[in-house]
Design a protein around this motif. Structure first.
Motif, PDB file in Angstrom:
ATOM      1  N   GLY A  78       3.525  -1.024  -5.961  1.00  0.00           N
ATOM      2  CA  GLY A  78       2.146  -1.413  -5.674  1.00  0.00           C
ATOM      3  C   GLY A  78       1.556  -2.132  -6.883  1.00  0.00           C
ATOM      4  O   GLY A  78       2.040  -1.965  -8.006  1.00  0.00           O
ATOM      5  N   SER A  79       0.502  -2.929  -6.656  1.00  0.00           N
ATOM      6  CA  SER A  79      -0.155  -3.590  -7.795  1.00  0.00           C
ATOM      7  C   SER A  79      -0.747  -2.561  -8.736  1.00  0.00           C
ATOM      8  O   SER A  79      -0.882  -2.809  -9.945  1.00  0.00           O
ATOM      9  N   ASP A  80      -1.110  -1.400  -8.199  1.00  0.00           N
ATOM     10  CA  ASP A  80      -1.680  -0.336  -9.039  1.00  0.00           C
ATOM     11  C   ASP A  80      -0.758  -0.025 -10.216  1.00  0.00           C
ATOM     12  O   ASP A  80      -1.212   0.124 -11.353  1.00  0.00           O
ATOM     13  N   PHE A 105     -12.607  -4.085  -8.512  1.00  0.00           N
ATOM     14  CA  PHE A 105     -11.628  -3.098  -8.080  1.00  0.00           C
ATOM     15  C   PHE A 105     -11.531  -1.973  -9.128  1.00  0.00           C
ATOM     16  O   PHE A 105     -11.404  -2.242 -10.330  1.00  0.00           O
ATOM     17  N   TYR A 108      -8.665  -0.995 -12.449  1.00  0.00           N
ATOM     18  CA  TYR A 108      -8.538  -1.571 -13.796  1.00  0.00           C
ATOM     19  C   TYR A 108      -9.093  -0.588 -14.825  1.00  0.00           C
ATOM     20  O   TYR A 108      -8.488  -0.310 -15.857  1.00  0.00           O
ATOM     21  N   PRO A 149     -10.196 -10.048  -9.728  1.00  0.00           N
ATOM     22  CA  PRO A 149      -9.690 -10.075  -8.358  1.00  0.00           C
ATOM     23  C   PRO A 149     -10.420 -11.145  -7.551  1.00  0.00           C
ATOM     24  O   PRO A 149     -11.638 -11.169  -7.521  1.00  0.00           O
ATOM     25  N   ASN A 153     -12.883  -7.391  -4.603  1.00  0.00           N
ATOM     26  CA  ASN A 153     -13.090  -6.111  -3.923  1.00  0.00           C
ATOM     27  C   ASN A 153     -14.103  -5.330  -4.758  1.00  0.00           C
ATOM     28  O   ASN A 153     -13.874  -5.160  -5.947  1.00  0.00           O
ATOM     29  N   ASP A 178      -6.029 -11.368  -9.695  1.00  0.00           N
ATOM     30  CA  ASP A 178      -5.496 -10.402  -8.728  1.00  0.00           C
ATOM     31  C   ASP A 178      -5.744 -10.948  -7.325  1.00  0.00           C
ATOM     32  O   ASP A 178      -6.874 -10.956  -6.833  1.00  0.00           O
ATOM     33  N   ALA A 180      -4.796  -9.897  -4.277  1.00  0.00           N
ATOM     34  CA  ALA A 180      -4.372  -8.938  -3.248  1.00  0.00           C
ATOM     35  C   ALA A 180      -4.675  -9.446  -1.836  1.00  0.00           C
ATOM     36  O   ALA A 180      -3.965  -9.118  -0.887  1.00  0.00           O
ATOM     37  N   TYR A 181      -5.736 -10.261  -1.703  1.00  0.00           N
ATOM     38  CA  TYR A 181      -6.175 -10.694  -0.363  1.00  0.00           C
ATOM     39  C   TYR A 181      -5.926 -12.184  -0.128  1.00  0.00           C
ATOM     40  O   TYR A 181      -6.549 -12.785   0.733  1.00  0.00           O
ATOM     41  N   THR A 205       0.270  -8.487  -3.432  1.00  0.00           N
ATOM     42  CA  THR A 205       0.756  -7.206  -2.926  1.00  0.00           C
ATOM     43  C   THR A 205       1.272  -7.318  -1.490  1.00  0.00           C
ATOM     44  O   THR A 205       0.843  -8.207  -0.745  1.00  0.00           O
ATOM     45  N   SER A 207       0.607  -4.855   0.415  1.00  0.00           N
ATOM     46  CA  SER A 207      -0.212  -3.811   1.048  1.00  0.00           C
ATOM     47  C   SER A 207      -1.248  -4.329   2.037  1.00  0.00           C
ATOM     48  O   SER A 207      -1.777  -3.556   2.828  1.00  0.00           O
ATOM     49  N   LYS A 208      -1.610  -5.598   1.940  1.00  0.00           N
ATOM     50  CA  LYS A 208      -2.740  -6.068   2.748  1.00  0.00           C
ATOM     51  C   LYS A 208      -2.211  -6.895   3.928  1.00  0.00           C
ATOM     52  O   LYS A 208      -1.763  -6.322   4.897  1.00  0.00           O
ATOM     53  N   ARG A 216       4.526   0.499  -0.729  1.00  0.00           N
ATOM     54  CA  ARG A 216       4.168   0.347  -2.139  1.00  0.00           C
ATOM     55  C   ARG A 216       5.002  -0.738  -2.818  1.00  0.00           C
ATOM     56  O   ARG A 216       6.029  -0.458  -3.444  1.00  0.00           O
ATOM     57  N   LEU A 217       4.593  -1.970  -2.668  1.00  0.00           N
ATOM     58  CA  LEU A 217       5.294  -3.063  -3.349  1.00  0.00           C
ATOM     59  C   LEU A 217       4.292  -4.112  -3.820  1.00  0.00           C
ATOM     60  O   LEU A 217       3.576  -4.711  -3.025  1.00  0.00           O
TER      61      LEU A 217
HETATM   62  C1  LIG Z   1      -8.138  -6.275  -5.651  1.00  0.00           C
HETATM   63  C2  LIG Z   1      -7.055  -5.274  -5.412  1.00  0.00           C
HETATM   64  N1  LIG Z   1      -5.975  -5.274  -6.200  1.00  0.00           N
HETATM   65  C3  LIG Z   1      -4.988  -4.378  -6.025  1.00  0.00           C
HETATM   66  C4  LIG Z   1      -5.050  -3.438  -5.024  1.00  0.00           C
HETATM   67  C5  LIG Z   1      -3.960  -2.406  -4.919  1.00  0.00           C
HETATM   68  O1  LIG Z   1      -2.864  -2.908  -4.286  1.00  0.00           O
HETATM   69  P1  LIG Z   1      -1.558  -2.024  -4.092  1.00  0.00           P
HETATM   70  O2  LIG Z   1      -1.670  -1.360  -2.772  1.00  0.00           O
HETATM   71  O3  LIG Z   1      -0.446  -3.053  -4.152  1.00  0.00           O
HETATM   72  O4  LIG Z   1      -1.448  -1.032  -5.224  1.00  0.00           O
HETATM   73  C6  LIG Z   1      -6.151  -3.393  -4.175  1.00  0.00           C
HETATM   74  C7  LIG Z   1      -6.249  -2.349  -3.135  1.00  0.00           C
HETATM   75  O5  LIG Z   1      -7.218  -2.110  -2.499  1.00  0.00           O
HETATM   76  C8  LIG Z   1      -7.179  -4.331  -4.379  1.00  0.00           C
HETATM   77  O6  LIG Z   1      -8.277  -4.324  -3.613  1.00  0.00           O
END
Ligand SMILES: Cc1ncc(COP(=O)(O)O)c(C=O)c1O
Length: 358
Positions: A78-80, A105, A108, A149, A153, A178, A180-181, A205, A207-208, A216-217
């Motif tokens: 995951g990006s986390d 987000f 961070y 991001p 978010n 970032d 993610a979207y 990611t 994830s979205k 989780r990637l």
């Molecule tokens: C801006 C942003 N970055 C990263 C993530 C986390 O992504 P991941 O599920 O890959 O850990 C999210 C999840 O909500 C997000 O909103």
């Protein structure tokens, strides 16, 4: 800008000898071997063997997909996980800081604090745009990474490209864009800008839009020297074999992903038309992602009323500039209809309820 890894990476890690895992020490180039090197259980379960520590097959596919050299690609749980690893890699605890742009987000800040790294803030303007002058005014040499991001978010808007370029060309530390979207966004990915800015790091990611939040990637794209360093500090098998298999399969289904994105964007358009008609929704902020931020009369009340009706949204009201807001993910057509019905029902309930005390 010259890229000097030493100025980005924690000094104590520069001399680090990475852990040498069994699967890294012996690379099997397709030949059938008897594997007695990793203390695994020899009975086949489909995942009784450790995965490829550098995920070469998956990275080759992603590199081709994103048109990026494999050496610029890093995969994380995951990006986390990546956010945390990058801070660990670049910031000296008790000395360095990261810069965030709230409302932003939350991970961070959590990752920075976990590593005892400072957090400097340059809040967005009241219409959720980047305040470049504010960034300039709070920057110090101790700020090593700026996290941006876009789409953002929880606000859902994308940031102005020109400002992002200005930050990338003027800041001497790392700039993490970032994305993610990104699949939902009208804006182009910054991955294409990696050649131009050695201090640019882009993360995306599965994830979205890719629909694999449970696998989780995360993907990060950056200068090859930084990637080498991340590979040295990561846990040897941070991406498990089930995830690698699932992601490889998803890469074969990009037509399906694209049609799902189209569907979600169409549903978002419907919500963007219908939500402002609800009497207690005071503002529906522009979205470039798969969620919408709305301002309501009383977010706690509305959140609880939705829960009572079986619908869970997010209440990000504690974030700076987000008082009395709700963040709504775009769901399936029937889920969005149920949401709109619930909101309409809450209008009536509110009008009838004379005893309610928020
Ligand atoms: C801006 C942003 N970055 C990263 C993530 C986390 O992504 P991941 O599920 O890959 O850990 C999210 C999840 O909500 C997000 O909103």
């Amino acid at each position: 800008m010259d890229f000097n890894l030493n100025s980005f990476v924690r000094s104590s890690l520069l001399s680090l000898q990475p852990y040498q895992s069994a699967r890294e020490e012996f690379v099997n180039h397709g030949r059938k071997m008897i594997l007695l090197d990793a203390n695994e259980n020899p009975f086949e379960t489909n995942s009784n063997r450790y995965p490829d520590p550098l995920q070469v097959e998956l990275k080759e596919r992603i590199a081709k997909w994103k048109r990026v050299a494999l050496q610029k690609l890093y995969l994380s749980n995951g990006s986390d996980e990546f956010i945390s690893q990058l801070i660990m890699c670049c910031c000296e605890p008790d000395r360095d800081s990261i810069l965030i742009l709230p409302p932003t987000f939350g991970m961070y800040q959590v990752a920075a604090k976990t590593h005892n790294v400072g957090v400097v803030e340059a809040p967005l303007t009241s219409d959720f745009q980047i305040d470049f002058e504010k960034i300039k005014s709070v920057l110090t040499p101790k700020v090593k990474i700026i996290f941006i991001p876009t789409p953002n978010n929880p606000t859902a808007n994308s940031f102005d490209n020109e400002t992002l370029h200005k930050i990338l060309s003027s800041f001497t530390g790392l700039v993490v864009i970032d994305e993610a979207y990104v699949e939902f966004s009208k804006e182009k990915s910054f991955v294409l800008q990696l050649e131009r800015y050695p201090n640019l790091v882009v993360c995306q990611t599965f994830s979205k839009a890719q629909g694999l939040a449970g696998a989780r990637l995360g993907m990060a794209f950056a200068h090859p020297e930084l990637i080498l360093f991340l590979n040295r500090i990561k846990a040897p098998y941070n991406i498990n074999s089930l995830t690698i298999g699932t992601a490889l399969q998803r890469l074969n289904e990009q037509d399906k992903v694209q049609s799902q994105v189209k569907y979600i964007l169409n549903e978002r358009n419907i919500l963007e038309i219908e939500l402002p008609k609800i009497s207690f929704i005071e503002q529906c902020y522009p979205s470039d992602a798969n969620f919408i931020l709305v301002k309501v009369d009383n977010s706690k009340l509305r959140y609880n009323q939705l829960i009572e009706r079986g619908i869970v949204v997010r209440n990000p009201s504690k974030n700076r500039g987000c008082a009395n807001t709700l963040r709504i993910t775009v769901g399936l057509a029937e889920e969005n209809k149920a949401l709109l019905n619930a909101l309409k029902n809450m209008e009536e309930y509110h009008e009838k309820s004379t005893f309610y005390r928020p």
